[in-house]
Write a protein that holds these residues in place. Structure first.
Motif, mmCIF file in Angstrom:
data_model
loop_
_atom_site.group_PDB
_atom_site.id
_atom_site.type_symbol
_atom_site.label_atom_id
_atom_site.label_comp_id
_atom_site.label_asym_id
_atom_site.label_seq_id
_atom_site.Cartn_x
_atom_site.Cartn_y
_atom_site.Cartn_z
ATOM 1 N N ARG A 77 -19.180 5.588 -26.970
ATOM 2 C CA ARG A 77 -18.585 4.794 -28.093
ATOM 3 C C ARG A 77 -19.879 4.292 -29.055
ATOM 4 N N GLU A 78 -19.771 4.626 -30.291
ATOM 5 C CA GLU A 78 -21.083 4.308 -31.135
ATOM 6 C C GLU A 78 -20.654 2.937 -31.608
ATOM 7 N N PHE A 79 -21.493 1.871 -31.800
ATOM 8 C CA PHE A 79 -21.472 0.876 -32.297
ATOM 9 C C PHE A 79 -22.174 0.796 -33.645
ATOM 10 N N LYS A 80 -21.274 0.483 -34.886
ATOM 11 C CA LYS A 80 -21.773 0.396 -36.197
ATOM 12 C C LYS A 80 -22.595 1.574 -36.715
ATOM 13 N N PRO A 81 -21.933 2.989 -36.335
ATOM 14 C CA PRO A 81 -22.519 4.154 -36.593
ATOM 15 C C PRO A 81 -22.987 4.390 -38.044
ATOM 16 N N ASP A 82 -22.692 3.745 -39.165
ATOM 17 C CA ASP A 82 -22.980 4.006 -40.506
ATOM 18 C C ASP A 82 -23.823 2.834 -40.983
ATOM 19 N N PHE A 83 -24.145 1.920 -40.140
ATOM 20 C CA PHE A 83 -25.110 0.583 -40.746
ATOM 21 C C PHE A 83 -26.380 0.774 -39.875
ATOM 22 N N GLY A 84 -27.484 0.976 -40.541
ATOM 23 C CA GLY A 84 -28.703 1.265 -39.734
ATOM 24 C C GLY A 84 -28.597 2.563 -39.078
ATOM 25 N N PRO A 85 -28.222 3.651 -39.537
ATOM 26 C CA PRO A 85 -27.787 4.573 -38.526
ATOM 27 C C PRO A 85 -29.051 5.508 -37.910
ATOM 28 N N THR A 110 -30.956 3.766 -35.962
ATOM 29 C CA THR A 110 -30.850 3.064 -34.488
ATOM 30 C C THR A 110 -29.483 3.420 -33.961
ATOM 31 N N LEU A 111 -29.448 3.766 -32.719
ATOM 32 C CA LEU A 111 -28.401 4.124 -32.173
ATOM 33 C C LEU A 111 -27.859 3.137 -31.061
ATOM 34 N N CYS A 112 -26.772 2.716 -31.110
ATOM 35 C CA CYS A 112 -26.128 1.433 -30.180
ATOM 36 C C CYS A 112 -24.953 2.258 -29.840
ATOM 37 N N LEU A 113 -24.961 2.670 -28.598
ATOM 38 C CA LEU A 113 -23.956 3.428 -27.703
ATOM 39 C C LEU A 113 -23.214 2.566 -26.495
ATOM 40 N N GLN A 114 -22.043 2.699 -26.274
ATOM 41 C CA GLN A 114 -21.472 2.145 -24.931
ATOM 42 C C GLN A 114 -21.137 3.407 -24.062
ATOM 43 N N ALA A 115 -21.323 3.464 -23.039
ATOM 44 C CA ALA A 115 -20.891 4.633 -21.943
ATOM 45 C C ALA A 115 -20.777 3.981 -20.509
ATOM 46 N N ARG A 116 -20.616 4.955 -19.750
ATOM 47 C CA ARG A 116 -20.712 4.583 -18.201
ATOM 48 C C ARG A 116 -21.775 5.652 -17.633
ATOM 49 N N ILE A 117 -22.552 5.151 -16.871
ATOM 50 C CA ILE A 117 -23.569 5.973 -15.976
ATOM 51 C C ILE A 117 -23.302 5.797 -14.601
ATOM 52 N N ASN A 172 -33.216 7.452 -33.731
ATOM 53 C CA ASN A 172 -33.399 8.504 -34.558
ATOM 54 C C ASN A 172 -34.447 8.623 -35.790
ATOM 55 N N GLY A 173 -35.228 7.567 -35.476
ATOM 56 C CA GLY A 173 -36.382 7.363 -36.564
ATOM 57 C C GLY A 173 -36.891 5.955 -36.326
ATOM 58 N N PRO A 174 -37.549 5.520 -37.351
ATOM 59 C CA PRO A 174 -38.205 4.075 -37.400
ATOM 60 C C PRO A 174 -37.122 3.087 -37.413
ATOM 61 N N LEU A 175 -37.535 2.071 -36.746
ATOM 62 C CA LEU A 175 -36.404 0.798 -36.921
ATOM 63 C C LEU A 175 -36.463 0.214 -37.998
ATOM 64 N N ASP A 176 -35.515 0.367 -39.035
ATOM 65 C CA ASP A 176 -35.723 -0.290 -40.484
ATOM 66 C C ASP A 176 -34.881 -1.918 -40.093
ATOM 67 N N PRO A 177 -34.610 -2.620 -41.158
ATOM 68 C CA PRO A 177 -34.212 -3.866 -41.229
ATOM 69 C C PRO A 177 -32.809 -3.725 -40.744
ATOM 70 N N ASP A 178 -31.962 -2.796 -41.466
ATOM 71 C CA ASP A 178 -30.604 -2.707 -40.770
ATOM 72 C C ASP A 178 -30.424 -2.427 -39.340
ATOM 73 N N GLY A 179 -31.117 -1.360 -39.224
ATOM 74 C CA GLY A 179 -30.965 -1.092 -37.542
ATOM 75 C C GLY A 179 -31.687 -2.085 -36.552
ATOM 76 N N ALA A 180 -32.541 -3.042 -36.737
ATOM 77 C CA ALA A 180 -32.919 -4.061 -36.074
ATOM 78 C C ALA A 180 -31.986 -5.049 -36.218
ATOM 79 N N ALA A 181 -31.227 -5.570 -37.130
ATOM 80 C CA ALA A 181 -29.994 -6.475 -37.190
ATOM 81 C C ALA A 181 -29.072 -5.728 -36.415
ATOM 82 N N LYS A 182 -28.645 -4.514 -36.607
ATOM 83 C CA LYS A 182 -27.471 -3.899 -35.793
ATOM 84 C C LYS A 182 -27.858 -4.217 -34.133
ATOM 85 N N ALA A 183 -28.991 -3.682 -33.836
ATOM 86 C CA ALA A 183 -29.608 -3.843 -32.270
ATOM 87 C C ALA A 183 -29.630 -5.123 -31.814
#
Length: 538
Positions: free
Chosen positions: A317-325, A327-334, A345-356
Motif C-alpha cells: 500500500r503506497e502512502f501519498k504516491p503522487d506527492f514527492g513521488p 520518495t516511496l513510503c509503503l506499507q506491507a507485511r514481512i 527512486n531518486g534524490p530526496l526533494d522537499p516534498d519527499g522529505a515532508a512526506k517521509a
C-alpha cells in the motif's frame, strides 16, 4: 493492500546482465568468508593435539541444529589491517551472530583462535562492542566462547586499548540489565581478556586448556622473578577450586558446550514473542532481486520492485504516491509482521522529505517497525530546492528518523550519500539492524561528483587569477579524486570498517528482515530483572 504489478521481465537482457553482475559480487563476498574459514582451519593440527574442537565446531555444537543463524559483521577488518584485497582476511578473528541455543535466541560470540591465535585488533574491538550493543538492545543472552591471545601488540594503538574498555563496561551493563553473560573458557584468556570471564555471570572452564590470568608465566618471571606455571596462575582447575572464577569444570570442549546449553536451558528464557503467523510468500520471488537491481547506482531502479519481492504476497500500500513521488513510503507485511518501508527512486526533494516525515510519525504512532531501503544520492540541491525549504524539510525528516521509538532496520541497496544517508537512517542513527548489499556505495558523495566539484573550484580559481586552467593537471586531479572517493564508498571497504552490521546476499533480504523483525518483537515482549551492579563475584 494491492498486489504489485511488476514491470521487470526475468527474460530480458537487462535482468540477465544485472543478475550476472550482482552474483559476481555475492561470489566475491562468499570467497572472502571462505578465506577466513580456510585460514582458521590451517591451525587444526594444534586444536587436534590439544584435544579441542575448532572455533567453528564450537559454534556449531552450541547452536540448535536446523534453526537459523544470522551472522553479523562478516566483513569486519577486511582491507584494514592488511590493505591487500588478495590476502586480507575478514571477520576480525571473531565468529559472531544471533542464533538459537536450547530454543532461546542468543548472541553467540566465539574467538577464532585459528587466526592469529584469536588476537584482537581495533576492528575486533569494534565488532565486539557492536555485538554487546545489539545484545543489550534486543535483550539477548550473551554467550562467549573464549580462546584469545588478547590484544594484537604488533598492531597496538592507544585507541585499541581505550575502546577495549568499552567491552568491560558493556558486559557489566548486560549483567546489570538482567541479561545473562555466559562464558566457556576453551583456552587462554590473558591480561585484559581475563576480566571478560570475570565479568560473566556463569563461567565454564575446560580442564587442561582453559586459562584466565592477568599475566602468563613468562611475564610474571620477567616482572617479579617468580617462577610459576601457567596452570597454577590461571588454569581452569585452579579457578574452580581456589578463586571461584569457574562455576562448572568441563572435561573437554564438547562437554563445556553441553554445560553452556544446560545453563541457557536453566534460565527459563523460552521464546516470549507471539507464535509466528502463517504468512504468504511473495508472488514475485526474492531470488529475482539479483536481476532487478543494477550494481551501478547511477542506473535507475524502481525500489517498488524490491519491496514487492520481500513483502508477504507482494502486497503493497503506497502512502501519498503522487506527492514527492521519488520518495516511496509503503506499507506491507514481512513474515507476518506489519512494516513501513521507505525507499528512494531518486534524490530526496522537499516534498519527499515532508512526506517521509509524516509517514515516519504515523508508523511511530501505530508502533509499526520501519525498513529503510537506501538508494539515494542525497537531498536535492539547486535554487528551486533551496527556495522550497530543502533544509527545513530535510531536517524534519532527520529529526523524525532519529527519534523513532519503533524498531528501525536499514539496508544499503544502492547509493546512500551525504545527508541523504542520515535521513535514511544511516550508520549514526541508531538502527536496530543495518546491513549492506555488496553493490552499495556510501559516503559524503560519489567520486565523480567530488571530482567535478573540485574541478569547478580549480577553474574558478584560475579564472580569478586571469590564467588558463591546466587541462592535463585537472584530468589527473579528476582521476585521483574519483578513485579516492569511490574506493572508500565501496561496500567491501565500508563493511570492513564496521560501518554496518554485515554484508548480505540481496536474495536473502526477506529472510534476514523477517529474522530481525521477530528479534525486535521478542525483545519488546521480554521482561528483564535488572539490578544495580550486575552479578558480582565476591
Amino acid at each position: 493492500m494491492s498486489e504489485f504489478q511488476t514491470k521487470v521481465s526475468p527474460d530480458s537482457e537487462t535482468f540477465a546482465r544485472n543478475r550476472k553482475d550482482m552474483l559476481a559480487l555475492v561470489e566475491r563476498m562468499r570467497a572472502l568468508e571462505a578465506r577466513a574459514a580456510a585460514k582458521s582451519e590451517e591451525r587444526r593440527p594444534v586444536f587436534d593435539k590439544r584435544g579441542q574442537l575448532s572455533p567453528r565446531e564450537r559454534v556449531s555444537a552450541l547452536l540448535d541444529p536446523g534453526l537459523p543463524f544470522l551472522e553479523l559483521y562478516n566483513m569486519a577488518s577486511y582491507l584494514v589491517d592488511d590493505p591487500d584485497p588478495d590476502t586480507s582476511i575478514p571477520g576480525a578473528s571473531i565468529i559472531l551472530g544471533i542464533g538459537y541455543v536450547e530454543g532461546v535466541r542468543a548472541m553467540v560470540f566465539a574467538d577464532d583462535a585459528g587466526i592469529n591465535a584469536g588476537a584482537m585488533t581495533q576492528k575486533s574491538v569494534d565488532k565486539a562492542l557492536g555485538a554487546i550493543a545489539i545484545a543489550e538492545r534486543q535483550k539477548l543472552p550473551f554467550i562467549h566462547l573464549v580462546e584469545s591471545a588478547g590484544a594484537d601488540l604488533m598492531r597496538y594503538t592507544v585507541e585499541l586499548w581505550a575502546h577495549g574498555g568499552g567491552m568491560f563496561a558493556g558486559l557489566a551493563r548486560l549483567s546489570a540489565a538482567g541479561i545473562p553473560v555466559i562464558t566457556v573458557l576453551h583456552g587462554a584468556s590473558t591480561a585484559g581478556g581475563a576480566y571478560q570471564p570475570g565479568l560473566s555471570d556463569y563461567v565454564i572452564g575446560v580442564r587442561g586448556n582453559g586459562m584466565a590470568m592477568l599475566a602468563g608465566a613468562a611475564l610474571v618471571q620477567a616482572a617479579t622473578g617468580e617462577a610459576a606455571q601457567d596452570a597454577d596462575l590461571g588454569g581452569a582447575e585452579m579457578h574452580a577450586a581456589t578463586t571461584g572464577l569457574v562455576e562448572y569444570l568441563a572435561a573437554n570442549d564438547a562437554h563445556g558446550i553441553e554445560i553452556a546449553r544446560e545453563v541457557v536451558s536453566g534460565l527459563g528464557w523460552k521464546a516470549c514473542g507471539p507464535a509466528l503467523p502463517v504468512c504468504a510468500e511473495p508472488l514475485l520471488p526474492p531470488d529475482q532481486i539479483a536481476g532487478v537491481v543494477p550494481v551501478d547506482y547511477r542506473t535507475p531502479c524502481d525500489m517498488r520492485e524490491v519491496a514487492a519481492r520481500i513483502a508477504d504476497g507482494s502486497d503493497l500500500r503506497e502512502f501519498k504516491p503522487d506527492f514527492g513521488p521519488a520518495t516511496l513510503c509503503l506499507q506491507a507485511r514481512i513474515m507476518g509482521q506489519p512494516v513501513g518501508l521507505i525507499g528512494n527512486n531518486g534524490p530526496l526533494d522537499p516534498d519527499g522529505a515532508a512526506k517521509a516525515t509524516h509517514f515516519l510519525q504515523a508508523m511511530d504512532q501505530a508502533g509499526t517497525p520501519v525498513v529503510f531501503l537506501n538508494n539515494t544520492t542525497g537531498y536535492m540541491v539547486g535554487t528551486a530546492s533551496e527556495r522550497a525549504g530543502m533544509i527545513k524539510h530535510g531536517a524534519k525528516m532527520i529529526q523524525a528518523v532519529t527519534n523513532l521509538r519503533v524498531p528501525k532496520i536499514t539496508l544499503y541497496t544502492g547509493a546512500s550519500f551525504g545527508a541523504g544517508n542520515y535521513g535514511m537512517c544511516g550508520y549514526a542513527f541508531g538502527a536496530d539492524f543495518l546491513f549492506t548489499w555488496p553493490n552499495a556505495m556510501t559516503g559524503v558523495m560519489g567520486g565523480a561528483q567530488a571530482a567535478l566539484t573540485m574541478e569547478q573550484v580549480a577553474r574558478r580559481t584560475a579564472e580569478r587569477k586571469g590564467v588558463e586552467a591546466d587541462e592535463a593537471r585537472l584530468a589527473a586531479q579528476r582521476a585521483k579524486i574519483t578513485a579516492h572517493f569511490d574506493r572508500q564508498s565501496d561496500a567491501f571497504y565500508t563493511s570492513g570498517r564496521v560501518l554496518d552490521m554485515g554484508m548480505i546476499d540481496p536474495r536473502d533480504t526477506r529472510a534476514v528482515l523477517g529474522f530481525c523483525l521477530h528479534t525486535c518483537q521478542e525483545a519488546r515482549a521480554r521482561q528483564l530483572n535488572p539490578n544495580s551492579f550486575g552479578v558480582a563475584r565476591i
